[in-house]
Write a protein that holds these residues in place. Structure first.
Motif, PDB file in Angstrom:
ATOM      1  N   UNK A 184     -12.663   3.295  -6.931  1.00 19.74           N
ATOM      2  CA  UNK A 184     -12.440   4.446  -6.053  1.00 19.74           C
ATOM      3  C   UNK A 184     -11.526   5.471  -6.708  1.00 19.74           C
ATOM      4  N   UNK A 185     -10.297   5.038  -7.066  1.00 21.19           N
ATOM      5  CA  UNK A 185      -9.341   6.009  -7.564  1.00 21.19           C
ATOM      6  C   UNK A 185      -8.145   5.282  -8.148  1.00 21.19           C
ATOM      7  N   UNK A 186      -7.244   6.037  -8.752  1.00 19.15           N
ATOM      8  CA  UNK A 186      -6.003   5.475  -9.289  1.00 19.15           C
ATOM      9  C   UNK A 186      -4.837   6.314  -8.805  1.00 19.15           C
ATOM     10  N   UNK A 187      -3.814   5.625  -8.302  1.00 17.92           N
ATOM     11  CA  UNK A 187      -2.544   6.303  -8.031  1.00 17.92           C
ATOM     12  C   UNK A 187      -1.650   6.014  -9.226  1.00 17.92           C
ATOM     13  N   UNK A 188      -1.130   7.051  -9.862  1.00 15.31           N
ATOM     14  CA  UNK A 188      -0.225   6.748 -10.971  1.00 15.31           C
ATOM     15  C   UNK A 188       1.043   7.571 -10.847  1.00 15.31           C
ATOM     16  N   UNK A 189       2.109   7.032 -11.412  1.00 16.18           N
ATOM     17  CA  UNK A 189       3.406   7.693 -11.374  1.00 16.18           C
ATOM     18  C   UNK A 189       4.073   7.443 -12.716  1.00 16.18           C
ATOM     19  N   UNK A 190       5.234   8.033 -12.917  1.00 13.62           N
ATOM     20  CA  UNK A 190       5.881   7.888 -14.222  1.00 13.62           C
ATOM     21  C   UNK A 190       6.599   6.551 -14.358  1.00 13.62           C
ATOM     22  N   UNK A 191       7.175   6.080 -13.246  1.00 19.02           N
ATOM     23  CA  UNK A 191       8.045   4.904 -13.336  1.00 19.02           C
ATOM     24  C   UNK A 191       7.229   3.617 -13.321  1.00 19.02           C
ATOM     25  N   UNK A 192       7.474   2.688 -14.251  1.00 18.83           N
ATOM     26  CA  UNK A 192       6.769   1.409 -14.185  1.00 18.83           C
ATOM     27  C   UNK A 192       7.267   0.580 -13.002  1.00 18.83           C
ATOM     28  N   UNK A 193       6.413  -0.320 -12.495  1.00 14.42           N
ATOM     29  CA  UNK A 193       6.826  -1.090 -11.324  1.00 14.42           C
ATOM     30  C   UNK A 193       7.197  -2.522 -11.699  1.00 14.42           C
ATOM     31  N   UNK A 194       8.299  -2.980 -11.095  1.00 19.75           N
ATOM     32  CA  UNK A 194       8.792  -4.329 -11.364  1.00 19.75           C
ATOM     33  C   UNK A 194       8.213  -5.321 -10.367  1.00 19.75           C
ATOM     34  N   UNK A 195       7.718  -4.816  -9.253  1.00 23.33           N
ATOM     35  CA  UNK A 195       7.183  -5.683  -8.214  1.00 23.33           C
ATOM     36  C   UNK A 195       6.582  -4.806  -7.139  1.00 23.33           C
ATOM     37  N   UNK A 196       5.969  -5.438  -6.136  1.00 21.00           N
ATOM     38  CA  UNK A 196       5.233  -4.659  -5.152  1.00 21.00           C
ATOM     39  C   UNK A 196       5.142  -5.441  -3.845  1.00 21.00           C
ATOM     40  N   UNK A 197       5.445  -4.763  -2.739  1.00 15.94           N
ATOM     41  CA  UNK A 197       5.231  -5.373  -1.430  1.00 15.94           C
ATOM     42  C   UNK A 197       4.082  -4.671  -0.735  1.00 15.94           C
ATOM     43  N   UNK A 198       3.344  -5.407   0.099  1.00 17.99           N
ATOM     44  CA  UNK A 198       2.158  -4.858   0.761  1.00 17.99           C
ATOM     45  C   UNK A 198       2.323  -5.049   2.263  1.00 17.99           C
ATOM     46  N   UNK A 199       2.351  -3.941   2.988  1.00 14.06           N
ATOM     47  CA  UNK A 199       2.574  -4.002   4.431  1.00 14.06           C
ATOM     48  C   UNK A 199       1.332  -4.530   5.157  1.00 14.06           C
ATOM     49  N   UNK A 200       1.506  -5.505   6.073  1.00 10.31           N
ATOM     50  CA  UNK A 200       0.340  -5.911   6.877  1.00 10.31           C
ATOM     51  C   UNK A 200      -0.141  -4.754   7.755  1.00 10.31           C
ATOM     52  N   UNK A 201      -1.387  -4.821   8.145  1.00  7.72           N
ATOM     53  CA  UNK A 201      -2.022  -3.703   8.836  1.00  7.72           C
ATOM     54  C   UNK A 201      -1.287  -3.296  10.114  1.00  7.72           C
ATOM     55  N   UNK A 202      -0.689  -4.276  10.822  1.00 11.65           N
ATOM     56  CA  UNK A 202      -0.051  -3.911  12.095  1.00 11.65           C
ATOM     57  C   UNK A 202       1.240  -3.132  11.918  1.00 11.65           C
ATOM     58  N   UNK A 203       1.715  -2.975  10.665  1.00 10.43           N
ATOM     59  CA  UNK A 203       2.920  -2.191  10.436  1.00 10.43           C
ATOM     60  C   UNK A 203       2.639  -0.760  10.042  1.00 10.43           C
ATOM     61  N   UNK A 204       1.355  -0.368  10.033  1.00 10.08           N
ATOM     62  CA  UNK A 204       1.006   0.977   9.548  1.00 10.08           C
ATOM     63  C   UNK A 204       0.968   1.984  10.688  1.00 10.08           C
ATOM     64  N   UNK A 205       1.129   3.243  10.324  1.00  5.69           N
ATOM     65  CA  UNK A 205       1.066   4.331  11.308  1.00  5.69           C
ATOM     66  C   UNK A 205      -0.371   4.863  11.339  1.00  5.69           C
ATOM     67  N   UNK A 206      -1.193   4.270  12.209  1.00  5.20           N
ATOM     68  CA  UNK A 206      -2.612   4.647  12.193  1.00  5.20           C
ATOM     69  C   UNK A 206      -2.832   6.049  12.739  1.00  5.20           C
ATOM     70  N   UNK A 207      -1.862   6.570  13.508  1.00  3.16           N
ATOM     71  CA  UNK A 207      -2.048   7.934  14.014  1.00  3.16           C
ATOM     72  C   UNK A 207      -2.021   8.942  12.868  1.00  3.16           C
ATOM     73  N   UNK A 208      -1.442   8.537  11.720  1.00  2.00           N
ATOM     74  CA  UNK A 208      -1.442   9.424  10.558  1.00  2.00           C
ATOM     75  C   UNK A 208      -2.527   9.010   9.566  1.00  2.00           C
ATOM     76  N   UNK A 209      -3.513   8.253  10.034  1.00  3.27           N
ATOM     77  CA  UNK A 209      -4.638   7.813   9.186  1.00  3.27           C
ATOM     78  C   UNK A 209      -4.162   6.972   7.993  1.00  3.27           C
ATOM     79  N   UNK A 210      -3.108   6.215   8.198  1.00  3.41           N
ATOM     80  CA  UNK A 210      -2.577   5.400   7.104  1.00  3.41           C
ATOM     81  C   UNK A 210      -3.396   4.122   7.005  1.00  3.41           C
ATOM     82  N   UNK A 211      -3.909   3.814   5.789  1.00  2.00           N
ATOM     83  CA  UNK A 211      -4.697   2.588   5.647  1.00  2.00           C
ATOM     84  C   UNK A 211      -3.983   1.530   4.810  1.00  2.00           C
ATOM     85  N   UNK A 212      -2.931   1.907   4.094  1.00  2.00           N
ATOM     86  CA  UNK A 212      -2.179   0.913   3.319  1.00  2.00           C
ATOM     87  C   UNK A 212      -0.823   1.501   2.987  1.00  2.00           C
TER      88      UNK A 212
END
Length: 362
Positions: A314-342
């Motif tokens: 689909x696509x790539x999100x890239x930034x300058x800073x390398x990542x040391x780790x990553x957390x992933x929010x479960x779906x029920x923690x998202x703001x769906x009114x702002x069309x947030x999917x992850x």
């Protein structure tokens, strides 16, 4: 997001272990941090953004570095941690977060003879926790009574890199250092399906279960190129899809969203940042730059469908800073009114930054 929405001044752990170092749920974000004399992790309420005070209380009951943490899916105030001290501890976080250091776990689970690198809760049964250690043993615990439900020994001849439950929790898949991906039925204690040499390379691979029972893996080719593959558990002879990405050396962490059938693949920096070395004839050039090469600052995402080629970039999100780790929010923690999917929580060396994925309306 803006700088004031990040969590700043956090000393992220430098342990060389391929876990995500971060776990989030709709109430809290937990981050494994550097700690002297033992292992600790921070638990911050989601709204506590900005600069985090150095004296902010941590969860610090382990005697060795913490390697993995996981929030309980059934209770937002319960978190499990596995550590180099061979124990798994389960913690109850107070309603409004920590006001003083938490040293007393609710339960201590002792059964591993070497460090515990993986902890993951059962997706559907309450109080069931899986832990995997460097003793190549998988233990499934009843956390309520602190007893072993199942002890799976002899199924893995080498280090276990990742464990992922199926959607209904009836089985789980593992990726192992012997390059095999196994599907295991914990009740019978047997390997239901096994694919040897899923990825030819010697570097760490990971495997996750998708909602329809297929398995998605990330690993390395024989030429050390990073790969992704999709497997049908009914027939593991050949992958349904195999793609090569690039030749960076960081492990790839896959995250799966069953509602949209999108897999997010995040690179993770392998090496602890090395201070710059003054060039001499022996080290002319900059070897430490090639180790932490770019490409570990990106999140690629793919849609999994039923039509060939099954895995669609689909696509790539890239930034300058390398990542040391990553957390992933479960779906029920998202703001769906702002069309947030992850929403991801990306760990830098000194801070944690939320990355929000939205699908804008036309």
């Amino acid at each position: 997001v803006k700088t004031e929405q990040c969590y700043d001044d956090i000393r992220v752990s430098r342990v060389t272990w391929d876990s995500t170092f971060c776990a989030v749920n709709p109430s809290f974000v937990a981050i494994i941090v550097e700690a002297s004399g033992g292992g600790a992790f921070l638990v911050l309420p989601l709204h506590k953004t900005g600069r985090i005070d150095k004296s902010y209380p941590t969860v610090c009951g382990h005697t060795g570095p913490v390697l993995d943490i996981d929030w309980c899916p059934h209770n937002d105030h319960v978190i499990a941690s596995g550590s180099e001290d061979c124990t798994v501890m389960v913690w109850q976080i107070p309603e409004n977060g920590l006001s003083q250091p938490l040293t007393e776990p609710v339960v201590v689970l002792e059964g591993h003879s070497k460090r515990v690198g993986i902890v993951t809760w059962h997706p559907t049964a309450r109080n069931v926790l899986l832990s995997a250690g460097c003793d190549n043993v998988v233990l499934i615990w009843n956390v309520g009574t602190a007893e072993e439900l199942y002890r799976l020994e002899g199924l893995h001849p080498d280090l276990i890199y990742s464990v992922s439950w199926s959607r209904d929790g009836s089985r789980f898949c593992t990726a192992c250092k012997d390059k095999s991906v196994r599907v295991i039925d914990p009740r019978r204690g047997t390997v239901v399906a096994e694919k040897e040499r899923a990825h030819e390379g010697a570097r760490p691979m990971r495997a996750i279960f998708l909602a329809d029972g297929k398995i998605f893996t990330t690993g390395f080719s024989r030429m050390s190129e990073r790969q992704l593959a999709l497997w049908d558990t009914e027939n593991l002879e050949e992958p349904m899809g195999l793609q090569e990405l690039d030749s960076s050396n960081g492990a790839l962490l896959p995250f799966y969203d069953p509602d949209t059938n999108v897999v997010y693949v995040c690179g993770k920096v392998q090496c602890p940042p090395t201070p710059p070395v003054a060039p001499t004839p022996q080290n002319s050039g900059a070897p430490f730059l090639t180790m932490c090469s770019q490409g570990d600052s990106s999140i690629r995402y793919f849609e999994i469908t039923d039509e060939a080629p099954y895995v669609h970039y689909l696509n790539t999100y890239s930034s300058k800073e390398p990542q040391r780790g990553m957390g992933f929010m479960p779906k029920r923690g998202l703001d769906v009114s702002k069309c947030e999917i992850a929403r991801f929580y990306k760990l830098h060396e000194r801070k944690c930054e939320p990355i929000i994925m939205t699908v804008p309306r036309k």
